[in-house]
Design a protein around this motif. Structure first.
Motif, short mmCIF file in Angstrom:
data_model
loop_
_atom_site.label_atom_id
_atom_site.label_comp_id
_atom_site.label_asym_id
_atom_site.label_seq_id
_atom_site.Cartn_x
_atom_site.Cartn_y
_atom_site.Cartn_z
N ARG A 1 -12.87 24.40 -9.12
CA ARG A 1 -13.93 24.39 -8.10
C ARG A 1 -15.22 23.80 -8.66
O ARG A 1 -15.91 23.04 -7.98
N THR A 2 -15.55 24.14 -9.88
CA THR A 2 -16.85 23.77 -10.44
C THR A 2 -16.89 22.34 -10.94
O THR A 2 -17.91 21.66 -10.79
N PHE A 3 -15.79 21.87 -11.53
CA PHE A 3 -15.85 20.59 -12.24
C PHE A 3 -14.91 19.50 -11.72
O PHE A 3 -15.25 18.32 -11.78
N HIS A 4 -13.72 19.88 -11.24
CA HIS A 4 -12.72 18.84 -10.97
C HIS A 4 -12.48 18.60 -9.49
O HIS A 4 -11.93 17.55 -9.12
N LYS A 5 -12.89 19.52 -8.65
CA LYS A 5 -12.62 19.39 -7.21
C LYS A 5 -13.23 18.12 -6.63
O LYS A 5 -12.67 17.51 -5.72
N MET A 6 -14.36 17.73 -7.16
CA MET A 6 -15.05 16.54 -6.66
C MET A 6 -14.15 15.31 -6.70
O MET A 6 -14.16 14.49 -5.77
N HIS A 7 -13.36 15.19 -7.76
CA HIS A 7 -12.49 14.02 -7.89
C HIS A 7 -11.37 14.03 -6.86
O HIS A 7 -10.77 12.98 -6.58
N HIS A 8 -11.06 15.19 -6.30
CA HIS A 8 -9.95 15.30 -5.35
C HIS A 8 -10.42 15.32 -3.89
O HIS A 8 -9.63 15.64 -3.01
N ARG A 9 -11.67 14.99 -3.65
CA ARG A 9 -12.15 14.98 -2.27
C ARG A 9 -11.49 13.90 -1.44
O ARG A 9 -11.42 13.99 -0.22
N ASN A 10 -11.02 12.84 -2.10
CA ASN A 10 -10.29 11.78 -1.41
C ASN A 10 -8.81 11.93 -1.75
O ASN A 10 -8.38 11.59 -2.85
N SER A 11 -8.03 12.48 -0.81
CA SER A 11 -6.61 12.72 -1.11
C SER A 11 -5.83 11.42 -1.26
O SER A 11 -4.90 11.34 -2.05
N ALA A 12 -6.21 10.40 -0.49
CA ALA A 12 -5.62 9.07 -0.65
C ALA A 12 -6.57 8.25 -1.51
O ALA A 12 -7.72 8.00 -1.12
N HIS B 1 0.05 13.01 -7.72
CA HIS B 1 -0.82 14.09 -8.20
C HIS B 1 -1.92 14.37 -7.17
O HIS B 1 -2.23 15.53 -6.88
N HIS B 2 -2.51 13.32 -6.61
CA HIS B 2 -3.59 13.51 -5.65
C HIS B 2 -3.08 14.13 -4.35
O HIS B 2 -3.84 14.84 -3.68
N SER B 3 -1.85 13.88 -4.00
CA SER B 3 -1.33 14.42 -2.74
C SER B 3 -0.70 15.80 -2.90
O SER B 3 -0.70 16.59 -1.95
N GLN B 4 -0.17 16.12 -4.10
CA GLN B 4 0.52 17.40 -4.29
C GLN B 4 -0.21 18.35 -5.23
O GLN B 4 0.09 19.54 -5.24
N LYS C 1 0.83 -1.20 0.00
CA LYS C 1 0.00 0.00 0.00
C LYS C 1 0.87 1.25 0.00
O LYS C 1 1.85 1.33 0.73
N ILE C 2 0.50 2.21 -0.82
CA ILE C 2 1.24 3.47 -0.86
C ILE C 2 1.04 4.24 0.44
O ILE C 2 1.97 4.89 0.94
N HIS C 3 -0.15 4.14 1.01
CA HIS C 3 -0.45 4.75 2.32
C HIS C 3 -0.85 3.62 3.26
O HIS C 3 -2.04 3.31 3.39
N PRO C 4 0.12 3.00 3.93
CA PRO C 4 -0.15 1.79 4.72
C PRO C 4 -1.18 1.98 5.83
O PRO C 4 -1.86 1.03 6.22
N ASP C 5 -1.29 3.20 6.35
CA ASP C 5 -2.19 3.43 7.47
C ASP C 5 -3.60 3.83 7.03
O ASP C 5 -4.46 4.11 7.88
N PHE C 6 -3.83 3.88 5.74
CA PHE C 6 -5.15 4.28 5.24
C PHE C 6 -5.89 3.10 4.65
O PHE C 6 -5.36 2.37 3.81
N SER C 7 -7.14 2.93 5.09
CA SER C 7 -8.04 1.97 4.48
C SER C 7 -9.40 2.64 4.34
O SER C 7 -9.94 3.14 5.33
N PRO C 8 -9.93 2.71 3.12
CA PRO C 8 -11.22 3.38 2.92
C PRO C 8 -12.34 2.66 3.66
O PRO C 8 -12.36 1.44 3.74
N THR C 9 -13.24 3.44 4.21
CA THR C 9 -14.38 2.89 4.94
C THR C 9 -15.57 2.74 3.99
O THR C 9 -15.58 3.30 2.89
N ALA C 10 -16.57 2.02 4.45
CA ALA C 10 -17.80 1.89 3.66
C ALA C 10 -18.44 3.25 3.43
O ALA C 10 -19.03 3.50 2.37
N ARG C 11 -18.30 4.15 4.39
CA ARG C 11 -18.86 5.50 4.25
C ARG C 11 -18.15 6.28 3.14
O ARG C 11 -18.73 7.20 2.56
N GLN C 12 -16.94 5.92 2.83
CA GLN C 12 -16.22 6.55 1.71
C GLN C 12 -16.49 5.84 0.39
O GLN C 12 -16.64 6.48 -0.66
N MET C 13 -16.53 4.50 0.43
CA MET C 13 -16.66 3.74 -0.81
C MET C 13 -18.06 3.78 -1.41
O MET C 13 -18.22 3.91 -2.62
N LEU C 14 -19.07 3.67 -0.58
CA LEU C 14 -20.44 3.57 -1.10
C LEU C 14 -20.89 4.83 -1.85
O LEU C 14 -21.53 4.71 -2.90
#
Length: 267
Positions: free
Chosen positions: A154-165, A242-245, A72-85
């Protein structure tokens, strides 16, 4: 060129074509499904979810299987059901509300008949690579523009970056405009290169896989960027930066545009 050489080339081309002909014949025999107006949507959804599921299973197991964390690139991160669903719900919603009506409209205008002959294997490979390179360039330009212009971000692409990991099901967590843009690039490229329908299917499968892998958060020894030599392909580590920086690695797959324009970063 002699008649003999011409004949040999014809035979070689025919044998190359025959490699894919059985597969193409099987697809054509299922015309009740493949010519259905629902086929494109079902194909897209099933391929996407099918590629995401193994990574979802890994994300569920990762907290309980320490050996998985080394990949895992971020070993301490695991997405929750609240994030995935919500990510899965957004994908299903957009395909039902936007993609399906467009597919039905296209079908109503008259689906193009499929040819009897399969494409030659080398031709399929060239066209798939050409589609990937064109898509990479188009999305790079679109991506840079939507990061450099604050209103577009803000209008179109920010949504895709809501999950930094990143995680697999976040791949298609995007605005409708972004979804339409990517779909437009795909449609233009296969039309521009006059791709065979089988080539289009192969390209879509590969494109979906590469995008899911890029967002999966897992860097395995067999990940695509480790199989492509000379650092030509960025892959999951490239896109995770890209997602982190935010200000680097704008190309989705290959590295040449970021290298040329000075936006390439590596750990």
């Amino acid at each position: 060129m002699s008649c003999r050489n011409t004949s040999e080339l014809h035979i070689l081309g025919s044998s190359d074509q025959l490699v894919l002909q059985p597969l193409w014949d099987q697809l054509r025999a299922r015309d009740a499904l493949t010519q259905s107006p629902l086929f494109a949507v079902l194909f897209s959804i099933s391929t996407y979810v099918g590629f995401c599921l193994p990574f979802v299973v890994l994300d569920v197991l990762c907290p309980w299987v320490p050996a998985l964390r080394r990949y895992k690139i971020h070993p301490d991160f695991s997405p929750t059901a609240r994030q995935m669903l919500p990510c899965l719900g957004q994908t299903l919603y957009q395909h039902a509300v936007f993609v399906l009506p467009l597919t039905l409209l296209s079908w109503a205008c008259g689906p193009a008949p499929w040819p009897r002959e399969a494409p030659e294997l080398l031709q399929l490979a060239r066209h798939v690579l050409g589609c990937l390179l064109l898509f990479d360039a188009e999305f790079f330009a679109w991506h840079v523009l939507h990061h450099k212009v604050p209103w577009l971000y803000r209008t179109f692409h920010k949504m895709h970056h809501r999950n930094s990991a990143s995680f697999a099901l976040a791949t298609q967590y995007m605005s409708a405009w972004e979804l339409f843009s990517l779909g437009f690039f795909d449609a233009v490229n296969v039309t521009l290169l006059q791709c065979h329908p089988l080539t289009v299917l192969v390209f879509h499968v590969l494109n979906i896989w590469l995008s899911v892998e890029d967002h999966s958060g897992y860097d395995f020894p067999w990940s695509t960027h480790r199989l492509v030599p000379f650092g030509w392909y960025g892959g999951v580590t490239h896109h995770d930066l890209h997602h982190s920086q935010f200000n680097c690695n704008f190309a989705p797959y290959f590295t040449h545009w970021d290298r040329i324009l000075g936006t390439l970063r590596s750990k």
